[in-house]
Motif scaffolding. Structure first.
Motif, PDB file in Angstrom:
ATOM      1  N   ILE A  76       2.110  -9.596   2.586  1.00 20.65           N
ATOM      2  CA  ILE A  76       0.749  -9.471   2.969  1.00 20.65           C
ATOM      3  C   ILE A  76       0.794  -8.190   3.860  1.00 20.65           C
ATOM      4  O   ILE A  76      -0.271  -7.366   3.767  1.00 20.65           O
ATOM      5  CB  ILE A  76       0.021 -10.421   3.582  1.00 20.65           C
ATOM      6  N   ALA A  77       1.561  -8.110   4.925  1.00 20.72           N
ATOM      7  CA  ALA A  77       1.572  -6.765   5.609  1.00 20.72           C
ATOM      8  C   ALA A  77       1.788  -5.417   4.583  1.00 20.72           C
ATOM      9  O   ALA A  77       1.198  -4.620   5.177  1.00 20.72           O
ATOM     10  CB  ALA A  77       2.757  -6.777   6.636  1.00 20.72           C
ATOM     11  N   VAL A  78       2.804  -5.628   3.896  1.00 18.15           N
ATOM     12  CA  VAL A  78       2.881  -4.400   3.188  1.00 18.15           C
ATOM     13  C   VAL A  78       1.794  -3.926   2.275  1.00 18.15           C
ATOM     14  O   VAL A  78       1.535  -3.103   2.204  1.00 18.15           O
ATOM     15  CB  VAL A  78       4.171  -4.695   2.088  1.00 18.15           C
ATOM     16  N   PHE A  84      -1.260  -4.752   2.508  1.00 16.41           N
ATOM     17  CA  PHE A  84      -2.534  -4.538   3.518  1.00 16.41           C
ATOM     18  C   PHE A  84      -2.231  -3.099   3.674  1.00 16.41           C
ATOM     19  O   PHE A  84      -3.272  -2.187   3.987  1.00 16.41           O
ATOM     20  CB  PHE A  84      -2.344  -5.281   4.896  1.00 16.41           C
ATOM     21  N   ALA A  85      -0.973  -2.532   4.310  1.00 14.12           N
ATOM     22  CA  ALA A  85      -0.680  -1.336   4.629  1.00 14.12           C
ATOM     23  C   ALA A  85      -1.160  -0.314   3.509  1.00 14.12           C
ATOM     24  O   ALA A  85      -1.805   0.730   3.628  1.00 14.12           O
ATOM     25  CB  ALA A  85       0.710  -1.196   5.119  1.00 14.12           C
ATOM     26  N   LEU A  86      -0.876  -0.614   2.234  1.00 11.56           N
ATOM     27  CA  LEU A  86      -1.121   0.084   1.109  1.00 11.56           C
ATOM     28  C   LEU A  86      -2.594   0.236   0.915  1.00 11.56           C
ATOM     29  O   LEU A  86      -3.022   1.441   0.554  1.00 11.56           O
ATOM     30  CB  LEU A  86      -0.240  -0.290  -0.132  1.00 11.56           C
ATOM     31  N   LEU A 132      -4.939  -0.170   2.880  1.00  9.31           N
ATOM     32  CA  LEU A 132      -5.409   0.560   4.111  1.00  9.31           C
ATOM     33  C   LEU A 132      -5.465   1.940   3.878  1.00  9.31           C
ATOM     34  O   LEU A 132      -6.606   2.442   4.273  1.00  9.31           O
ATOM     35  CB  LEU A 132      -4.848   0.305   5.559  1.00  9.31           C
ATOM     36  N   LEU A 133      -4.186   2.498   3.309  1.00 10.60           N
ATOM     37  CA  LEU A 133      -4.300   3.740   3.202  1.00 10.60           C
ATOM     38  C   LEU A 133      -5.105   4.271   1.958  1.00 10.60           C
ATOM     39  O   LEU A 133      -5.945   5.391   2.043  1.00 10.60           O
ATOM     40  CB  LEU A 133      -2.708   4.215   2.583  1.00 10.60           C
ATOM     41  N   PHE A 148      -9.743  -4.637  -0.513  1.00 10.71           N
ATOM     42  CA  PHE A 148      -9.086  -5.956  -0.291  1.00 10.71           C
ATOM     43  C   PHE A 148      -8.904  -6.399  -1.359  1.00 10.71           C
ATOM     44  O   PHE A 148      -7.742  -7.124  -1.457  1.00 10.71           O
ATOM     45  CB  PHE A 148     -10.329  -6.719   0.553  1.00 10.71           C
ATOM     46  N   PHE A 178       1.021 -12.658   8.505  1.00 16.53           N
ATOM     47  CA  PHE A 178       0.819 -11.145   8.608  1.00 16.53           C
ATOM     48  C   PHE A 178       1.881 -10.646   9.792  1.00 16.53           C
ATOM     49  O   PHE A 178       1.951 -11.341  11.003  1.00 16.53           O
ATOM     50  CB  PHE A 178      -0.569 -10.903   8.802  1.00 16.53           C
ATOM     51  N   PHE A 210       4.180  -4.330   8.880  1.00 16.05           N
ATOM     52  CA  PHE A 210       2.882  -3.285   8.865  1.00 16.05           C
ATOM     53  C   PHE A 210       3.105  -1.904   9.470  1.00 16.05           C
ATOM     54  O   PHE A 210       2.942  -0.984   8.760  1.00 16.05           O
ATOM     55  CB  PHE A 210       1.497  -3.960   9.282  1.00 16.05           C
ATOM     56  N   ILE A 264       3.495   1.713   7.297  1.00 19.61           N
ATOM     57  CA  ILE A 264       2.629   2.960   7.212  1.00 19.61           C
ATOM     58  C   ILE A 264       3.574   4.026   7.787  1.00 19.61           C
ATOM     59  O   ILE A 264       3.379   4.966   6.949  1.00 19.61           O
ATOM     60  CB  ILE A 264       1.578   2.439   8.220  1.00 19.61           C
TER      61      ILE A 264
END
Lengths: 353, 166
Positions: free
Chosen positions: A225-227, A229-231, A233-234, A278, B8, B13, B17
């Motif tokens: 989910i972190a990955v 989410f980062a994508l 977000l960009l 999202f 998370f 993260f 980025i």
């Protein structure tokens, strides 16, 4: 107990060798095998502080290499993840004690006591964790791969008067596909150029990581989910920072509808700004995670059935699903890129009323 | 949702980025930029080549049309010239024929005239000869006849008889 060793090896090598040559059968407890499989899958889906190719639990051996742990806890603390001994021991660094619990590092006392609340969440303090984990290593690996591949392709154009050579040649149709079938139709001939770098990078990045997730390396980066989410977000940032007046006009003061509708639509549209990226995040995460879970569970069935029919059946199912997952790997990369391009296009649309 | 938040990892993260944005800029400079430029240049090249080929084709067609036209003109000119020559020939022949005819007529007429005059002269000559001859014969006859007196009278009588008959 030979059997579980085989199980570990089998699942770690995800499919390649998954045939039904289950030799050591024991009258062991089925419930136990089930739990082991479930734990293994859970473990596989999560990030890890060391890169383990496969492990032999009976002998307590792990085959892989440790990775650097970087913590910010009253100062920068860098140490090797081998100090945790695969989560079994407490690591002592500069007077502080850390322990891994459910894939996360917590600050503990010297004996490594972790307290839980009623929802079974650890209540210990969490240091800021910038560790180079398995997933970070995989991301770096994919970045290096992509750089070598595409810089090589770019160079081959120069050398050969505009004709690609080598491995990059296989990628050229895809680059053209993203330009001609994703970027130009969605963003438009005039403005697509400034988004091309992002779209191309994100497509190949997701695709390569998805494919890498199918190998016996046992990584699950795009299912994290972190990955995603980062994508996402960009995508969110690029969409809204590049958006023009027309786009914001459509959000806050929808043209062509009665005034009271404008007031109703504004909050919905505003919410849409966040829902769009999202959905990107959840879609990629859920698809990749589900794929991994299903394939690994089916391979796990071999060890549950313990009969001559279970092996071939699971193998057949896993084989078919793997082929499906190969398609999904490309499809999810395509969908992510396509929708990102669509959002960029919407944010940059010229007024046509 | 709670599981997602629990899973998370801020570290991952953060790295994702940093690495990803770095990758975008790195690839933009060393890969996408040159690749897209090369592809664009190539497409432009192909487009231009096709266009010039089309133009060359058109020019070729124009040239061919020109050639055709020139050829047609030349053919028409040749035909005209041939026709003119034929006409000239025919008129020349006709003229020559007419001239020859008149010349011939003239020559014939002259010859006729000469023949006529020659004939007349010959007739006149013959006449005078015949007259002389007849006078001579007559003289001789008369001389013989008139040797005797009777005969002279008889002749006078016969002549007188003729005169009356006339």
């Amino acid at each position: 107990m030979q059997k579980r060793t085989i199980l570990k090896t089998f699942i770690a090598l995800v499919l390649i060798f998954s045939s039904g040559n289950l030799s050591a059968k024991e009258e062991s407890e089925g419930e136990d095998t089930k739990t082991v499989i479930k734990e293994f899958i859970d473990h596989h889906l999560q990030d890890s502080y060391d890169f383990t190719f496969f492990s032999d639990k009976e002998a307590g051996k792990h085959y892989g290499f440790p990775l650097p742990v970087i913590l910010w806890d009253n100062g920068l603390k860098v140490f090797s993840s081998s100090k945790f001994h695969h989560g079994k021991t407490v690591a002592e660094v500069g007077g502080s004690y850390y322990k891994i619990d459910h894939g996360k590092i917590y600050k503990t006392d010297a004996s490594g006591v972790i307290t839980y609340d009623e929802d079974h969440h650890a209540t210990n303090a969490k240091p800021l964790d910038f560790s180079i984990t398995k997933n970070v290593v995989t991301i770096l690996l994919v970045c290096i791969l992509m750089f070598l591949l595409f810089a090589g392709l770019a160079k081959s154009y120069k050398k050969n008067n505009g004709m690609p050579t080598g491995l990059g040649r296989l990628m050229e149709p895809l680059v053209l596909f993203i330009r001609d079938d994703i970027a130009i139709p969605n963003i438009g001939e005039k403005k697509y150029k400034k988004f091309m770098s992002f779209l191309l990078t994100i497509f190949f990045f997701i695709w390569f990581l998805n494919l890498l997730g199918m190998t016996p390396l046992g990584v699950n980066v795009t299912g994290n989910i972190a990955v995603t989410f980062a994508l996402a977000l960009l995508v969110f940032l690029i969409t809204n920072l590049s958006a023009n007046k027309n786009y914001w006009g459509h959000i806050f003061w929808m043209p062509g509808v009665p005034v009271f509708m404008k007031f109703i639509l504004a909050p919905i549209e505003l919410l849409g700004i966040f829902i769009k990226p999202f959905s990107l995040m959840i879609r990629l995460y859920a698809n990749m995670t589900a794929g991994h879970v299903v394939i690994m569970s089916i391979i796990g069935l071999i060890f549950l059935f313990k009969s001559w029919i279970g092996g071939p059946l699971s193998f057949g199912l896993a084989f078919v699903l793997s082929i499906l997952e190969l398609l999904v790997a490309a499809l999810q990369a395509y969908i992510f890129t396509m929708l990102a391009a669509l959002y960029f296009g919407m944010a940059n649309e010229e007024a046509h009323h | 949702m709670e599981k997602l938040i629990n899973d998370f990892s801020f570290g991952l993260f953060f790295w994702q980025i940093i690495i990803f944005v770095g990758l975008i800029f790195l690839l933009k400079k060393y890969a996408w930029g040159p690749i897209l430029k090369a592809v664009n240049d190539r497409e432009e090249g192909i487009k231009n080549a096709l266009q010039s080929a089309e133009e060359a084709k058109k020019e070729m067609q124009n040239l061919q049309a020109d050639n055709e036209r020139i050829l047609n003109e030349a053919r028409a000119e040749r035909d005209g010239m041939l026709k003119e020559a034929r006409q000239l020939k025919e008129s020349m022949i006709a003229d020559a024929k007419a001239e020859a005819q008149t010349e011939a007529d003239k020559i014939v007429a002259q010859a006729q005239a000469t023949i006529d005059s020659e004939k007349k002269a010959a007739i006149a000559d013959l006449k005078s000869h015949v007259a002389e001859l007849s006078v001579e014969i007559a003289e001789k006859v008369v001389r013989k006849e008139l040797a005797d007196k009777d005969k002279q009278l008889e002749l006078v009588d016969a002549m007188l008889g003729d005169v009356t008959l006339n």
